[in-house]
Motif scaffolding. Structure first.
Motif, PDB file in Angstrom:
ATOM      1  N   PRO A 132      24.324 -37.032 -32.259  1.00 49.77           N
ATOM      2  CA  PRO A 132      24.636 -35.917 -31.361  1.00 49.77           C
ATOM      3  C   PRO A 132      24.268 -36.239 -29.913  1.00 49.77           C
ATOM      4  CG  PRO A 132      22.694 -35.424 -32.663  1.00 49.77           C
ATOM      5  CD  PRO A 132      23.222 -36.734 -33.150  1.00 49.77           C
ATOM      6  N   HIS A 133      25.005 -35.650 -29.003  1.00 48.53           N
ATOM      7  CA  HIS A 133      24.718 -35.749 -27.568  1.00 48.53           C
ATOM      8  C   HIS A 133      23.550 -34.801 -27.304  1.00 48.53           C
ATOM      9  CE1 HIS A 133      25.167 -35.293 -23.254  1.00 48.53           C
ATOM     10  NE2 HIS A 133      26.073 -36.271 -23.265  1.00 48.53           N
ATOM     11  N   VAL A 134      22.371 -35.350 -27.141  1.00 47.71           N
ATOM     12  CA  VAL A 134      21.154 -34.541 -27.091  1.00 47.71           C
ATOM     13  C   VAL A 134      21.160 -33.578 -25.907  1.00 47.71           C
ATOM     14  CG1 VAL A 134      18.632 -34.593 -27.009  1.00 47.71           C
ATOM     15  CG2 VAL A 134      19.874 -36.334 -28.301  1.00 47.71           C
ATOM     16  N   GLY A 135      21.621 -34.036 -24.753  1.00 52.07           N
ATOM     17  CA  GLY A 135      21.676 -33.158 -23.581  1.00 52.07           C
ATOM     18  C   GLY A 135      22.541 -31.940 -23.827  1.00 52.07           C
ATOM     19  N   ASN A 136      23.739 -32.170 -24.394  1.00 52.41           N
ATOM     20  CA  ASN A 136      24.631 -31.051 -24.728  1.00 52.41           C
ATOM     21  C   ASN A 136      23.993 -30.145 -25.772  1.00 52.41           C
ATOM     22  OD1 ASN A 136      26.727 -31.671 -23.018  1.00 52.41           O
ATOM     23  ND2 ASN A 136      27.908 -32.774 -24.549  1.00 52.41           N
ATOM     24  N   ASN A 158      22.683 -36.363 -20.215  1.00 48.54           N
ATOM     25  CA  ASN A 158      22.292 -37.570 -20.946  1.00 48.54           C
ATOM     26  C   ASN A 158      22.583 -37.448 -22.439  1.00 48.54           C
ATOM     27  OD1 ASN A 158      21.290 -38.683 -18.591  1.00 48.54           O
ATOM     28  ND2 ASN A 158      19.184 -38.091 -19.009  1.00 48.54           N
ATOM     29  N   GLU A 159      23.131 -38.528 -22.997  1.00 47.11           N
ATOM     30  CA  GLU A 159      23.373 -38.554 -24.441  1.00 47.11           C
ATOM     31  C   GLU A 159      22.063 -38.599 -25.211  1.00 47.11           C
ATOM     32  OE1 GLU A 159      26.037 -41.556 -25.824  1.00 47.11           O
ATOM     33  OE2 GLU A 159      27.631 -40.929 -24.465  1.00 47.11           O
ATOM     34  N   SER A 160      21.071 -39.273 -24.644  1.00 44.67           N
ATOM     35  CA  SER A 160      19.765 -39.345 -25.286  1.00 44.67           C
ATOM     36  C   SER A 160      18.695 -38.955 -24.271  1.00 44.67           C
ATOM     37  CB  SER A 160      19.499 -40.739 -25.844  1.00 44.67           C
ATOM     38  OG  SER A 160      19.385 -41.669 -24.800  1.00 44.67           O
ATOM     39  N   ILE A 161      17.588 -38.485 -24.796  1.00 43.20           N
ATOM     40  CA  ILE A 161      16.473 -38.045 -23.949  1.00 43.20           C
ATOM     41  C   ILE A 161      15.201 -38.628 -24.540  1.00 43.20           C
ATOM     42  CG2 ILE A 161      15.133 -36.005 -23.235  1.00 43.20           C
ATOM     43  CD1 ILE A 161      17.697 -34.423 -23.203  1.00 43.20           C
ATOM     44  N   GLN A 162      14.284 -38.994 -23.679  1.00 45.25           N
ATOM     45  CA  GLN A 162      13.000 -39.502 -24.160  1.00 45.25           C
ATOM     46  C   GLN A 162      12.340 -38.462 -25.057  1.00 45.25           C
ATOM     47  OE1 GLN A 162      10.401 -40.610 -20.983  1.00 45.25           O
ATOM     48  NE2 GLN A 162      11.878 -42.012 -20.068  1.00 45.25           N
TER      49      GLN A 162
END
Length: 120
Positions: free
Chosen positions: A17-21, A54-58
């Motif tokens: 999944p696109h984490v930001g979305n 962002n697609e990924s996040i820390q």
């Protein structure tokens, strides 16, 4: 020409999944204030909006957002892995259920014995 894209972005796992979305969708549906979240995270509004792109996040950022919004994004995103995992609480409950089912069996046997005694 040097490829400046990151390896994790090129080899993105399928169904990731696109984490930001994902986070933005939750905030919009819950009608939460993005400005307040930015203040609570101690970041600017533009930084928060970049998180949503962002697609990924820390994990540390995702952790903070989860704590602030009182919503477990880590666990919710983990459901998309489709890998079996039981929390400690679930394991305890399963053990407790198994013990109760055994107890029910014993009580049903006792009940049948009492019924047979009562019939005589």
């Amino acid at each position: 020409m040097i490829d400046s894209s990151k390896k994790y972005q090129k080899n993105k796992p399928e169904n990731m999944p696109h984490v930001g979305n994902f986070i933005n969708y939750y905030i919009v549906n819950q009608k939460l204030s993005k400005a307040q979240l930015a203040r609570d995270l101690d970041v600017g509004n533009s930084t928060l909006n970049q998180y949503f792109k962002n697609e990924s996040i820390q994990l540390a950022i995702l952790w903070k957002i989860s704590k602030i919004l009182n919503h477990n994004f880590v666990a919710q995103l983990a459901e998309y892995l489709y890998l079996p995992y039981k929390t400690k609480q679930e394991q305890k409950l399963e053990t407790h259920i198994a013990l109760l089912e055994k107890r029910i069996e014993v009580l049903e046997i006792e009940l049948n014995v009492y019924k047979k005694i009562h019939e005589k």
